[in-house]
Motif scaffolding. Sequence first.
Motif, short mmCIF file in Angstrom:
data_model
loop_
_atom_site.label_atom_id
_atom_site.label_comp_id
_atom_site.label_asym_id
_atom_site.label_seq_id
_atom_site.Cartn_x
_atom_site.Cartn_y
_atom_site.Cartn_z
N LEU A 1 0.82 -1.20 0.00
CA LEU A 1 0.00 0.00 0.00
C LEU A 1 0.87 1.26 0.00
O LEU A 1 0.62 2.19 -0.78
CB LEU A 1 -0.93 0.01 1.21
CG LEU A 1 -1.83 1.25 1.33
CD1 LEU A 1 -2.73 1.38 0.11
CD2 LEU A 1 -2.64 1.16 2.61
N ILE A 2 1.90 1.30 0.83
CA ILE A 2 2.79 2.47 0.86
C ILE A 2 3.44 2.66 -0.51
O ILE A 2 3.50 3.78 -1.02
CB ILE A 2 3.85 2.34 1.97
CG1 ILE A 2 3.19 2.35 3.35
CG2 ILE A 2 4.89 3.45 1.87
CD1 ILE A 2 4.12 1.93 4.49
N ARG A 3 3.89 1.57 -1.10
CA ARG A 3 4.52 1.68 -2.43
C ARG A 3 3.53 2.22 -3.46
O ARG A 3 3.89 2.98 -4.34
CB ARG A 3 5.08 0.33 -2.87
CG ARG A 3 6.37 -0.03 -2.14
CD ARG A 3 7.04 -1.23 -2.74
NE ARG A 3 7.54 -0.91 -4.09
CZ ARG A 3 8.34 -1.70 -4.77
NH1 ARG A 3 8.76 -2.85 -4.26
NH2 ARG A 3 8.75 -1.36 -5.99
N ARG A 4 2.28 1.80 -3.38
CA ARG A 4 1.27 2.32 -4.31
C ARG A 4 1.07 3.82 -4.10
O ARG A 4 0.99 4.58 -5.05
CB ARG A 4 -0.05 1.59 -4.11
CG ARG A 4 -0.04 0.23 -4.73
CD ARG A 4 -1.40 -0.44 -4.68
NE ARG A 4 -1.34 -1.66 -5.44
CZ ARG A 4 -1.76 -2.83 -4.98
NH1 ARG A 4 -2.28 -2.93 -3.78
NH2 ARG A 4 -1.66 -3.90 -5.74
N ILE A 5 1.01 4.24 -2.84
CA ILE A 5 0.80 5.65 -2.53
C ILE A 5 1.95 6.51 -3.05
O ILE A 5 1.72 7.60 -3.57
CB ILE A 5 0.61 5.85 -1.00
CG1 ILE A 5 -0.72 5.22 -0.55
CG2 ILE A 5 0.67 7.32 -0.63
CD1 ILE A 5 -0.88 5.14 0.96
N ILE A 6 3.18 6.02 -2.94
CA ILE A 6 4.34 6.82 -3.37
C ILE A 6 4.68 6.61 -4.84
O ILE A 6 5.67 7.14 -5.33
CB ILE A 6 5.57 6.57 -2.48
CG1 ILE A 6 6.07 5.12 -2.58
CG2 ILE A 6 5.28 6.96 -1.03
CD1 ILE A 6 7.36 4.85 -1.81
N GLY A 7 3.88 5.82 -5.55
CA GLY A 7 4.08 5.62 -6.99
C GLY A 7 5.22 4.68 -7.33
O GLY A 7 5.81 4.80 -8.41
N ALA A 8 5.52 3.75 -6.43
CA ALA A 8 6.62 2.80 -6.66
C ALA A 8 6.11 1.37 -6.73
O ALA A 8 6.76 0.44 -6.26
CB ALA A 8 7.66 2.95 -5.55
N TRP A 9 4.95 1.19 -7.33
CA TRP A 9 4.33 -0.12 -7.43
C TRP A 9 3.95 -0.37 -8.87
O TRP A 9 3.57 0.57 -9.56
CB TRP A 9 3.09 -0.16 -6.54
CG TRP A 9 2.48 -1.53 -6.41
CD1 TRP A 9 1.39 -2.01 -7.08
CD2 TRP A 9 2.94 -2.59 -5.57
NE1 TRP A 9 1.13 -3.28 -6.72
CE2 TRP A 9 2.08 -3.68 -5.79
CE3 TRP A 9 3.99 -2.74 -4.68
CZ2 TRP A 9 2.22 -4.88 -5.13
CZ3 TRP A 9 4.13 -3.96 -4.03
CH2 TRP A 9 3.27 -5.00 -4.27
N PRO A 10 4.01 -1.56 -9.36
CA PRO A 10 4.37 -2.83 -8.73
C PRO A 10 5.87 -3.10 -8.80
O PRO A 10 6.60 -2.39 -9.50
CB PRO A 10 3.60 -3.84 -9.59
CG PRO A 10 3.62 -3.25 -10.96
CD PRO A 10 3.52 -1.74 -10.74
N PRO A 11 6.31 -4.16 -8.11
CA PRO A 11 7.71 -4.58 -8.25
C PRO A 11 7.98 -5.00 -9.69
O PRO A 11 7.06 -5.41 -10.41
CB PRO A 11 7.81 -5.79 -7.30
CG PRO A 11 6.67 -5.66 -6.36
CD PRO A 11 5.58 -4.97 -7.14
#
Length: 154
Positions: free
Chosen positions: A141-151
Amino acid sequence: MPSNFFEGGLHGENSHADPLEVFEGLQWNTAGVKPANCPYSVWQVLNHMIFWQDFYLTYLKGSVPVHPEHDEDSWPVAIAPTNETEWSDAIVQFSKGLQEAENEAKKDLNEMKDAKLERTRGVILATLMTHNSYHTGQVALIRRIIGAWPPPSW
């Protein structure tokens, strides 16, 4: 429960993401981004996961770990790693802990490891597995919020 339940669960199954994959491709300087209205950065979550993973592995190896006075003491103060090496070392430490947990899952799961609290090896492994799974979801979820998703591998 068969050990393969734990081995699979430690690396995510079905609707659970693999706790190693969720950190994949995240740059060290992005791992310390703490979104507005979010209590933690990915860096803080990773270190919290390492703390409790090591805690439960101590039980599984036959020792009694020292429980923090307050659960919030298991959260790091530092929001971000100071450099790429610190980030990669933390990922390696977490990965090694998962491997140790897999090795522990191959032993007698009914063996009592904490008679005072009446916990078997299987109960301790299940606690470790669900704790990692819960926080893996937070990292996603944090990665999605900061625009660093998906792996990258997804």
